[in-house]
Design an enzyme around this catalytic site. Structure first.
Site, PDB file in Angstrom:
ATOM      1  N   LYS A  32      -2.057  -3.706 -10.415  1.00  0.00           N
ATOM      2  CA  LYS A  32      -2.429  -4.047  -9.055  1.00  0.00           C
ATOM      3  C   LYS A  32      -2.854  -2.812  -8.248  1.00  0.00           C
ATOM      4  O   LYS A  32      -3.928  -2.808  -7.633  1.00  0.00           O
ATOM      5  CB  LYS A  32      -1.184  -4.697  -8.457  1.00  0.00           C
ATOM      6  CG  LYS A  32      -1.135  -4.965  -7.042  1.00  0.00           C
ATOM      7  CD  LYS A  32       0.144  -5.754  -6.772  1.00  0.00           C
ATOM      8  CE  LYS A  32       1.395  -4.882  -6.763  1.00  0.00           C
ATOM      9  NZ  LYS A  32       1.532  -4.134  -5.514  1.00  0.00           N
ATOM     10  N   THR A  33      -2.034  -1.785  -8.287  1.00  0.00           N
ATOM     11  CA  THR A  33      -2.355  -0.564  -7.563  1.00  0.00           C
ATOM     12  C   THR A  33      -3.635   0.048  -8.109  1.00  0.00           C
ATOM     13  O   THR A  33      -4.479   0.559  -7.376  1.00  0.00           O
ATOM     14  CB  THR A  33      -1.210   0.457  -7.688  1.00  0.00           C
ATOM     15  OG1 THR A  33       0.003  -0.211  -7.375  1.00  0.00           O
ATOM     16  CG2 THR A  33      -1.413   1.612  -6.751  1.00  0.00           C
ATOM     17  N   ASP A 216      -2.419  -4.469   0.416  1.00  0.00           N
ATOM     18  CA  ASP A 216      -1.487  -4.467  -0.708  1.00  0.00           C
ATOM     19  C   ASP A 216      -0.321  -5.405  -0.379  1.00  0.00           C
ATOM     20  O   ASP A 216      -0.008  -5.615   0.788  1.00  0.00           O
ATOM     21  CB  ASP A 216      -0.982  -3.027  -0.885  1.00  0.00           C
ATOM     22  CG  ASP A 216      -0.193  -2.849  -2.167  1.00  0.00           C
ATOM     23  OD1 ASP A 216      -0.321  -3.705  -3.057  1.00  0.00           O
ATOM     24  OD2 ASP A 216       0.536  -1.848  -2.270  1.00  0.00           O
ATOM     25  N   GLU A 217       0.347  -5.941  -1.374  1.00  0.00           N
ATOM     26  CA  GLU A 217       1.534  -6.786  -1.175  1.00  0.00           C
ATOM     27  C   GLU A 217       1.289  -7.881  -0.139  1.00  0.00           C
ATOM     28  O   GLU A 217       2.095  -8.108   0.770  1.00  0.00           O
ATOM     29  CB  GLU A 217       2.734  -5.934  -0.708  1.00  0.00           C
ATOM     30  CG  GLU A 217       3.069  -4.757  -1.586  1.00  0.00           C
ATOM     31  CD  GLU A 217       3.928  -5.115  -2.785  1.00  0.00           C
ATOM     32  OE1 GLU A 217       3.991  -6.317  -3.126  1.00  0.00           O
ATOM     33  OE2 GLU A 217       4.494  -4.200  -3.385  1.00  0.00           O
ATOM     34  N   GLN A 247       6.626 -12.625  -6.186  1.00  0.00           N
ATOM     35  CA  GLN A 247       7.367 -11.429  -5.780  1.00  0.00           C
ATOM     36  C   GLN A 247       7.591 -11.384  -4.278  1.00  0.00           C
ATOM     37  O   GLN A 247       7.852 -10.329  -3.708  1.00  0.00           O
ATOM     38  CB  GLN A 247       6.638 -10.170  -6.248  1.00  0.00           C
ATOM     39  CG  GLN A 247       6.621 -10.039  -7.757  1.00  0.00           C
ATOM     40  CD  GLN A 247       6.013  -8.734  -8.207  1.00  0.00           C
ATOM     41  OE1 GLN A 247       6.531  -7.671  -7.928  1.00  0.00           O
ATOM     42  NE2 GLN A 247       4.893  -8.812  -8.902  1.00  0.00           N
ATOM     43  N   ARG A 600      10.786  -5.110 -13.632  1.00  0.00           N
ATOM     44  CA  ARG A 600      10.692  -3.657 -13.430  1.00  0.00           C
ATOM     45  C   ARG A 600      10.841  -2.934 -14.757  1.00  0.00           C
ATOM     46  O   ARG A 600      10.538  -1.760 -14.881  1.00  0.00           O
ATOM     47  CB  ARG A 600      11.792  -3.124 -12.486  1.00  0.00           C
ATOM     48  CG  ARG A 600      11.806  -3.665 -11.070  1.00  0.00           C
ATOM     49  CD  ARG A 600      10.490  -3.579 -10.399  1.00  0.00           C
ATOM     50  NE  ARG A 600       9.754  -4.815 -10.545  1.00  0.00           N
ATOM     51  CZ  ARG A 600       8.448  -4.920 -10.349  1.00  0.00           C
ATOM     52  NH1 ARG A 600       7.748  -3.879 -10.001  1.00  0.00           N
ATOM     53  NH2 ARG A 600       7.838  -6.070 -10.508  1.00  0.00           N
TER      54      ARG A 600
END
Length: 724
Positions: A32-33, A216-217, A247, A600
């Site tokens: 994603k980043t 983002d997010e 998430q 994670r």
DNA sequence: ATGGACAATGTTTTT
DNA sequence: CATTGTCCAT
């Protein structure tokens, strides 16, 4: 991240998507980043967009910094002018610039959670309400929710008497904030939305400037943030958002993952791109994650897959109590470091509530092993830090009464509640804030205020007034560091806080740490320093440098990854938390939280649950988390008590230092196994003996098996073979 | 005005 | 139990 420097086809599709609204639904570990940074790089270098015309927002400093450094890696210096910042920071910055259009001044301060609560309490008291009936925390939460829904006091939804009370508190709270020239976190969004809503020229100026808005997010945006983003993207409508509804773990803070659906509705032309390939975890870990999250209704199922292979099974360990749980985590980490060449920094231990960290910290301390604890609150919540910050804020903005109340008699200088009240009364007469009055008084020996105060009180007030006036005057000429030193010196803060005890010493050390932080703001000024402090996130405090295991809450873990992850406290009442059990929406969020934790992990995952737990100071039995039942047995290897046969007594993990000694004084049994021996087990394969002890007529051997990890076996039952 | 002793009271997550 | 607030003696 994938080792090859190429993008998969979905990532590529996202990076090179055309103009207009784009929604990227990105599973955990799907790059994603990477997509976000590559997209920015693509816009700048291939599409010829000027960095000045791009706005990219994240939730934390850490995320922004990480993207920035990756971008610099891609583009070198040609990112000049790019706006890549955390949400709250950009709004604070814009509002300082546009303060003349807002009901507060450019040098406003930002109140933290404590300050906000004090202000609510103050308002409740002022309205003569009963704190028991109207709990400040509850009222504050209601006010915060209203703000996140863009409701001002007048628009507050009133359905019953309670709501009416809340509305009154809200109104007074709002007035007090403005009188203090202070904003709370929600105000940063609320006032910014107000500014863009009400002021067309300003809205257009920013909307025209930002040809591209990237977020983002996105699943964590609340209504206020969403409205803001829509305004900022209203001219060019090039809005590129990345998120994962699975998430979304901040529902209580206002975010609403339905924003994702709202987005598609508001922007019908949206291109939706799904990122499903995972570059982080083993397939086993992904399978566990999917087994857990698939139980949530109303979601678009995602098939997470990886090319990393199956990997090892997930380990489930049932500890007898939470002490043993912590010891197990620490021991296993120590063992893996020793036997499998893992770096200590490769580990993370995650838990639901901050209180759970204590037991873990003690276990690490007992092993004499270092660890990193994530949590800004731990530092900025300390008394001595709050003291010094109160002084700095007061100098920045004398209207700040919360800081004044704290600073005026710390260290005690004879200004108690009575004198302070007298000062406030006098200030009210001339309709200035007490802080401003103090600054005025320093140059006005003729003021009638002096007469209104008693002799002793007047002397004390006078002394503090000169100090404050001196600092405010010096403010603009001094760096934050110099100002801080001046204040520490003038107040003799060192001798006040450091009483020679270890604790006092620690406190002074903390002040010195704050001093070090201030030194990084030499040329950015006091405002920037205070703002940075107000808006630090927990993740920002994570130091990459120290090579030690990380302890953190599941919330703080979002966006991070670790080779080996432990999730502890998998009990009913903890995860899911007891406060969530009656609301299905909250229960779904608990599940997402567990999902975030699981995903994670890169290589190995340990799930740990105690059978008993210390609560209210007493050891009581706890049930295992309902989420564990959703994980298919074939993905799990179990140590400790086997969960398939709850009644059977098996060896319980008990680290040696808590072993009750001399129980086996009469034992004739000689241990056959020695640490370091290599052994073979028919089903568990090859392993190494870590420890062995004689207990109740049997030899208990701790063996670390290559395939499945640490096991504690009874020598008489396990068919262990000693290898040469 | 200050500081200590005791009672009450409350426990998620955080920008 | 661990923090926070309130009351009381100095």
């Amino acid at each position: 991240m994938d080792p090859h420097n190429s993008l998969n086809s979905q990532q590529q599709q996202a990076v090179m998507a055309g103009l207009g609204p784009v929604l990227v639904l990105a599973g955990p570990g799907s790059g994603k980043t990477r997509v976000l940074t590559q997209r920015i790089a693509y816009l700048i270098s291939s599409m010829g967009v000027r960095p000045y015309n791009i706005l990219a927002v994240t939730f934390t400093n850490k995320a922004a910094r990480e993207m920035e450094s990756r971008l610099t890696g891609l583009l070198g210096g040609s990112t000049q002018g790019l706006t890549l910042v955390p949400f709250h920071a950009i709004y604070a910055r814009i509002m300082r610039r546009e303060a003349e259009h807002l009901p507060f001044k450019a040098d406003f301060v930002i109140y933290d959670a404590d300050d906000q609560l004090s202000l609510v309490k103050q308002a409740i008291k002022e309205l003569n309400l009963d704190e028991k009936r109207y709990r400040p925390t509850v009222i504050h939460a209601q006010i915060s929710n209203a703000k996140n829904d863009l409701r001002l006091p007048d628009d507050y939804l009133v359905q019953d008497y309670r709501d009416e009370i809340t509305q009154r508190v809200y109104r007074l709270y709002r007035d007090r904030l403005l009188a203090n020239n202070a904003l709370d976190f929600d105000d940063l969004l609320l006032w910014m939305a107000y500014l863009l809503e009400e002021n067309r020229p300003i809205r257009e100026r920013y909307a025209r400037r930002y040809e591209h808005v990237l977020v983002d997010e996105f699943q964590d945006t609340n209504l206020a943030q969403y409205a803001l983003l829509k305004h900022l993207a209203s001219f060019h409508e090039n809005i590129f958002v990345v998120g994962d509804t699975d998430q979304s773990i901040y529902r209580w803070r206002g975010p609403d993952y339905h924003n994702v659906q709202r987005f598609e509705k508001d922007f019908p032309a949206t291109q939706v791109i799904l990122l499903e390939q995972n570059y982080r975890s083993t397939q086993t870990i992904l399978d566990v994650a999917m087994a857990v999250i698939d139980r949530n209704p109303y979601r678009t199922p995602k098939r997470l897959f990886t090319e990393r292979g199956q990997g090892q099974k997930v380990t489930l360990y049932e500890a007898s109590d939470d002490r043993v749980e912590a010891a197990y985590a620490v021991d296993t980490i120590a063992t893996l470091v020793k036997l499998e060449d893992y770096q200590p920094g490769a580990f993370a231990v995650m838990y639901r509530t901050n209180a759970q960290s204590r037991m873990l910290e003690e276990a690490f301390l007992a092993h004499n092993l270092p660890y990193k604890l994530v949590g800004a609150q731990r530092f900025y919540g300390r008394r001595e830090i709050k003291d010094v910050i109160a002084y700095l804020r007061l100098v920045q903005n004398p209207q700040d009464e919360i800081s004044l109340a704290r600073a005026i008699n710390t260290p005690s200088r004879g200004i108690g509640s009575k004198t302070y009240l007298a000062l406030r009364t006098q200030a009210q007469k001339t309709r200035v804030s007490p802080g401003e009055l103090l600054v005025q008084l320093a140059n006005d020996s003729q003021s009638p205020v002096w007469g209104a105060l008693g002799g002793r009180a007047a002397a004390a007030i006078s002394a503090f007034s000169s100090l404050l006036a001196k600092w405010t005057q010096a403010r603009d000429g001094l760096s934050p560091l110099m100002l801080m030193d001046q204040i520490l010196d003038d107040t003799d803060y060192h001798s006040y806080i450091d009483d020679g005890t270890d604790e006092g010493n620690d406190r002074w050390e903390n002040v010195m740490e704050l001093r070090r932080l201030a030194s990084e703001f030499q040329d950015q000024g006091l405002t920037a320093f205070l703002e940075q402090i107000a808006l630090v996130s927990d993740q920002d405090t994570l130091e990459a440098s120290a090579n030690a295991p990380t302890l953190l809450t599941l919330h703080a873990a979002k966006g991070l990854e670790f080779p080996v992850v432990f999730i502890v406290g998998l009990n009913e009442g903890i995860l899911p938390h007891s406060r969530s059990t009656d609301d299905p929406e909250e229960m779904m969020e608990e599940r997402r939280l567990f999902y975030v934790g699981i995903t994670r992990a890169k290589d190995r995952l340990f799930l740990v649950c105690p059978q008993q737990r210390n609560a209210y100071g007493y050891l009581g039995p706890v049930e295992e988390s309902r989420f564990l039942a959703d994980i298919p047995d074939e993905l799990i290897s179990t140590t400790g008590r086997l969960r398939s046969s709850p009644g059977r007594a098996t060896a319980t993990y008990r680290p040696e230092r808590w072993q009750v000694p001399a129980q086996n004084a009469a034992a004739v049994l000689q241990p056959r196994y020695q640490p370091g021996m290599r052994v073979q087990h028919p089903t568990w394969g090859e392993g190494m003996v870590l420890n062995s002890r004689v207990d109740s007529d049997d030899e208990i051997v701790d063996v670390f098996f290559k395939e499945i990890g640490l096991k504690h076996v009874a020598a008489s039952l396990a068919r262990l073979e000693i290898k040469p």
